[in-house]
Scaffold this active site. Structure first.
Site, mmCIF file in Angstrom:
data_model
loop_
_atom_site.group_PDB
_atom_site.id
_atom_site.type_symbol
_atom_site.label_atom_id
_atom_site.label_comp_id
_atom_site.label_asym_id
_atom_site.label_seq_id
_atom_site.Cartn_x
_atom_site.Cartn_y
_atom_site.Cartn_z
ATOM 1 N N TRP A 1 4.223 39.486 79.987
ATOM 2 C CA TRP A 1 3.779 39.259 78.613
ATOM 3 C C TRP A 1 3.543 40.591 77.901
ATOM 4 O O TRP A 1 3.820 40.727 76.704
ATOM 5 C CB TRP A 1 2.500 38.425 78.603
ATOM 6 C CG TRP A 1 1.615 38.671 77.419
ATOM 7 C CD1 TRP A 1 0.403 39.284 77.402
ATOM 8 C CD2 TRP A 1 1.900 38.324 76.047
ATOM 9 N NE1 TRP A 1 -0.090 39.351 76.120
ATOM 10 C CE2 TRP A 1 0.809 38.762 75.264
ATOM 11 C CE3 TRP A 1 2.963 37.699 75.411
ATOM 12 C CZ2 TRP A 1 0.750 38.594 73.883
ATOM 13 C CZ3 TRP A 1 2.916 37.527 74.037
ATOM 14 C CH2 TRP A 1 1.800 37.971 73.286
ATOM 15 N N GLY B 1 -0.071 38.397 81.443
ATOM 16 C CA GLY B 1 -0.894 37.189 81.348
ATOM 17 C C GLY B 1 -0.185 36.137 80.518
ATOM 18 O O GLY B 1 0.736 35.488 81.010
ATOM 19 N N HIS C 1 8.165 39.918 90.966
ATOM 20 C CA HIS C 1 7.596 40.146 89.637
ATOM 21 C C HIS C 1 6.456 41.155 89.624
ATOM 22 O O HIS C 1 6.251 41.839 88.622
ATOM 23 C CB HIS C 1 7.101 38.809 89.079
ATOM 24 C CG HIS C 1 6.625 38.878 87.660
ATOM 25 N ND1 HIS C 1 7.482 39.128 86.598
ATOM 26 C CD2 HIS C 1 5.379 38.751 87.116
ATOM 27 C CE1 HIS C 1 6.796 39.139 85.478
ATOM 28 N NE2 HIS C 1 5.523 38.922 85.750
#
Length: 314
Positions: free
Chosen positions: A110, A42, A291
């Site tokens: 993250w 995030g 990703h």
């Protein structure tokens, strides 16, 4: 084996912090299994049920917390006392509450940055790291995400030119953070919708065909409010500090596996090379694809977790 067929624990708990947050935590696997902490990306996304599939239900105990303000944690989307220092303290409180001595930590994007910060801050609590598509929290990383020529075009247009006088991505994040917190409901919804379009473009996803419900749209506002809050501030970490933390982790010889998609447009492959240089003994695995933790990347995550050799502490 589907996670719904696990002959094991599948429980949800709420962890109340001393400063008024309530973290939603899901556990899967055997109570006596090797403990693993899962850190979502995030910031602000929350853990997905599919993350449990990375683990062997007969060997592992997976702990999946939604970070402060994210997912099902409450208060939802709040920036109050929402800092990386607080997130790290939450993880340590959770470990102690569950009676776990040491656990492996798997984090993506993250979550990989947070995993590095946690392993550096609490070295005795971590037995192995598996890091996917690492985000290094530098302003150049943010610039690559949101630039006027790329996916950030949607975000730039959504703030009605108010960010034109600010430098590059940081200016857009400054305005977006302000509007997602203090703007009108329409402004918040517009920013969140534009941010999601930018994110989908980066990830190579098709736009959603279904009309979103009011609840879904407000959930996006809360998600991107947290994301803007952390990205604008480099998550309180910054690339230099994170690489220094990685070097300290490397000096201790902690088992580390780095997984990175060859076509990752969100967190650039050079991030994996920077981490590999800081942690020379780390195993670097290039995975076909982008990703997201799907397909080959999901298989690679499961294999890396199973291959991690470390002493279990429960």
């Amino acid at each position: 084996m589907p996670t719904s067929d696990w002959p094991t624990t599948s429980a949800r708990i709420n962890l109340r912090t001393p400063d008024g947050h309530c973290l939603h935590v899901r556990q899967c696997g055997r109570d006596s299994g090797e403990p693993w902490l899962v850190l979502h990306g995030g910031p602000g996304s929350g853990c997905a049920p599919s993350m449990a599939a990375w683990f062997d239900p007969l060997l592992h105990r997976a702990v999946l917390p939604d970070q402060r303000g994210a997912g099902r944690s409450r208060p939802a989307g709040t920036l109050r006392r929402n800092t990386v220092t607080a997130l790290l303290a939450d993880l340590e409180q959770l470990r102690v509450a569950l009676g776990i001595e040491r656990w492996g930590v798997v984090g993506g994007s993250w979550g990989a940055a947070l995993a590095l910060a946690y392993a550096d801050r609490f070295p005795d609590a971590v037995s192995a790291l598996v890091l996917r598509g690492a985000f290094l929290t530098g302003f150049d990383d943010v610039q690559a995400l949101f630039n006027a020529r790329g996916a950030g075009r949607d975000l730039l247009q959504s703030i009605d030119g108010r960010g034109e006088g600010f430098p590059a991505a940081r200016g857009r994040l400054y305005v977006a953070t302000d509007m997602l917190q203090l703007g009108t409901t329409v402004q918040k919804l517009n920013i969140a919708r534009a941010w999601q379009r930018a994110e989908h473009r980066l990830l190579g996803l098709q736009p959603q065909a279904r009309r979103q419900t009011w609840q879904q749209r407000m959930a996006l506002v809360r998600k991107y409010r947290l994301q803007a809050h952390y990205l604008y501030r480099r998550a309180g970490l910054g690339k230099s500090a994170l690489l220094r933390a990685a070097a300290r982790i490397g000096a201790r010889g902690l088992p580390v596996t780095l997984l990175h998609g060859r076509e990752d447009n969100v967190c650039r492959p050079r991030n994996a090379l920077r981490l590999s240089a800081a942690i020379p003994h780390a195993r670097l695995v290039w995975v076909p694809g982008g990703h997201l933790a799907v397909g080959e990347m999901a298989k690679a995550l499961g294999a890396a977790i199973r291959a991690s050799a470390w002493s279990v502490g429960v």
